[in-house]
Enzyme design. Sequence first.
Site, PDB file in Angstrom:
ATOM      1  N   ASP A 181       0.915  -1.129   0.000  1.00 39.55           N
ATOM      2  CA  ASP A 181       0.000   0.000   0.000  1.00 39.55           C
ATOM      3  C   ASP A 181       0.952   1.174   0.000  1.00 39.55           C
ATOM      4  O   ASP A 181       1.606   1.448   1.014  1.00 39.55           O
ATOM      5  CB  ASP A 181      -0.872   0.000   1.259  1.00 39.55           C
ATOM      6  N   HIS A 182       1.070   1.857  -1.130  1.00 42.06           N
ATOM      7  CA  HIS A 182       2.202   2.789  -1.230  1.00 42.06           C
ATOM      8  C   HIS A 182       2.088   3.968  -0.266  1.00 42.06           C
ATOM      9  O   HIS A 182       3.074   4.642  -0.003  1.00 42.06           O
ATOM     10  CB  HIS A 182       2.437   3.234  -2.678  1.00 42.06           C
ATOM     11  N   HIS A 244      -5.600   3.106   1.331  1.00 45.45           N
ATOM     12  CA  HIS A 244      -4.701   4.196   1.729  1.00 45.45           C
ATOM     13  C   HIS A 244      -5.172   4.922   3.001  1.00 45.45           C
ATOM     14  O   HIS A 244      -4.405   5.104   3.940  1.00 45.45           O
ATOM     15  CB  HIS A 244      -4.566   5.212   0.595  1.00 45.45           C
TER      16      HIS A 244
HETATM   17  C1  BG6 Z   1      -3.586   4.817  -6.375  1.00 47.14           C
HETATM   18  C2  BG6 Z   1      -4.965   4.978  -6.957  1.00 47.14           C
HETATM   19  O1  BG6 Z   1      -3.562   3.751  -5.491  1.00 47.14           O
HETATM   20  O2  BG6 Z   1      -3.232   6.008  -5.701  1.00 47.14           O
HETATM   21  C3  BG6 Z   1      -5.040   6.178  -7.878  1.00 47.14           C
HETATM   22  O3  BG6 Z   1      -5.320   3.803  -7.676  1.00 47.14           O
HETATM   23  C4  BG6 Z   1      -4.521   7.411  -7.168  1.00 47.14           C
HETATM   24  O4  BG6 Z   1      -6.371   6.400  -8.320  1.00 47.14           O
HETATM   25  C5  BG6 Z   1      -3.173   7.148  -6.515  1.00 47.14           C
HETATM   26  O5  BG6 Z   1      -4.404   8.446  -8.123  1.00 47.14           O
HETATM   27  C6  BG6 Z   1      -2.728   8.314  -5.659  1.00 47.14           C
HETATM   28  O6  BG6 Z   1      -1.404   8.128  -5.251  1.00 47.14           O
HETATM   29  P1  BG6 Z   1      -0.511   9.364  -4.856  1.00 47.14           P
HETATM   30  O7  BG6 Z   1       0.766   8.767  -4.390  1.00 47.14           O
HETATM   31  O8  BG6 Z   1      -0.372  10.195  -6.081  1.00 47.14           O
HETATM   32  O9  BG6 Z   1      -1.242  10.095  -3.777  1.00 47.14           O
END
Ligand code: BG6
Length: 482
Positions: A181-182, A244
């Site tokens: 989960d980044h 997230h």
């Molecule tokens: C991803 C989603 O997990 O996270 C995308 O699938 C979203 O829809 C993205 O744009 C957002 O990531 P970050 O790092 O740009 O906040």
Amino acid sequence: ELKDNTIIIVLGASGDLAKKKTFPALFGLYRQGFLPRDVKIVGYARTKMDQEEFHKRQTSYIKNPNEEPELTKSIEEFKAISTYVSGGYEDGESFDNLNRHLDEIESAYQSKERNRLFYLALPPSVFIPVAKNLKEHCYIFRSGVNRIIIEKPFGKDTASAKELLESVKEHWKEDETFRIDHYLGKEMVKNILVLRFANVTMNAAWDKNHISNVQITFKEPFGTEGRGGYFDEFGIIRDILQNHLLQVLSILTMERPVSFAAEDIRDEKVKVLRAIAPIEQSDCLLGQYVAANGKPGYLDDDTVPPNSVCPTFAACTLWIQNPRWEGVPFILKAGKALNEAKVEVRIQFKDVTQGIFKDIARNELVIRIQPSEAVYLKMNAKTPGLYTRAMPTEMDLTYKRRFTDAKIPEAYEALILDALRGDHSNFVRHDELDIAWKIFTPILHWIEGRPGYGNRPRPVPYPYGSRGPKELGEFIEKFGYK
Ligand code: BG6
């Protein structure tokens, strides 16, 4: 500990995720000297292309606008350690072929040890066959470690997630599996543990006696733009809230872990997640953007089915049923096509006791995850001068002003490095995922119009580029936000 003799294999190497996130992150680590000694990178995908074409794609998102010689040199070196193999995802022969390529690279090693990190930048439809084929055709059984990184979506509800998890588990042990989960790799998300537990002041006020309500907000200024096919199947809740934002919530509310060891942290996260009741329909506000400001509405996207009622905005209030948090609303909200790009946590404290002060602003602690990382506390101070009057002001820790030289790592850099080191702290454990789904599954089924969940909700419209549905102000006030 990093392992020498490592190959990082990126499956789905011709896709968007690999191009935009995985390869730039690998390059960032490579350039800063964080990858294992003599590391090799292998791209794998269905697309047939030669090495040159692969290298072009692999580095297309690495920025070097001024063609700095040193950076150009690193990019060339990075290409030189990277090779490409094409093949299918379902058939064993393709994976035998990949394995031969890996064997060949490894035959140059001095020692017997071989380590392989498989990164699946793939659509969920092929997770299971790929996990199986990798185990059967590309796994090192003698001396070395095998690891697999997988990315969401991990299923669509409790039942499908369980099925997916179990199928992967048939082939890969929990300690070999890294579920990304980044958001867990973002600097400010990692900072939450330190803010909370390394500060007596914060820690002392971190409960229902002091906190009135908490908002965790995700805003993006663009719509689905061609990604509507994927998005419509999942919706904003599965895309952002269930993973997230819930991860951020769990770190914000868990008890202090016994140590920083991965299982100690994840045990505490699971405990607090288990105390959250499934979300009630009446605690949700759903929206869908419509054309405005010269931008198309969600339903104008050709990849979206006409009449779709998929929410592109959702606000959901969660309640934690434990002694620390009972009665405190946690509002998770996320939307596409809003007025700005921002992810933040806003903790609003209770009113000060009335008496000497009237109508004084509440304290608010804001953790801005992006853009421009910051932590600031809205507080009251005496207006300077010859009066005794309180005024709202801020204690402000904006990173780029305070830590002028710091380079804040990209989330994917931090996470890939963790996986190479075998550290699971910032990855999602199987039981965490299961509970996360249980919290959201009932409202997801309601939104899908499954029988037995009441009338299917219609998202309220909001204009592209706005702050969200106009009902939002009232919604958050209902949960105590002033
Ligand atoms: C991803 C989603 O997990 O996270 C995308 O699938 C979203 O829809 C993205 O744009 C957002 O990531 P970050 O790092 O740009 O906040």
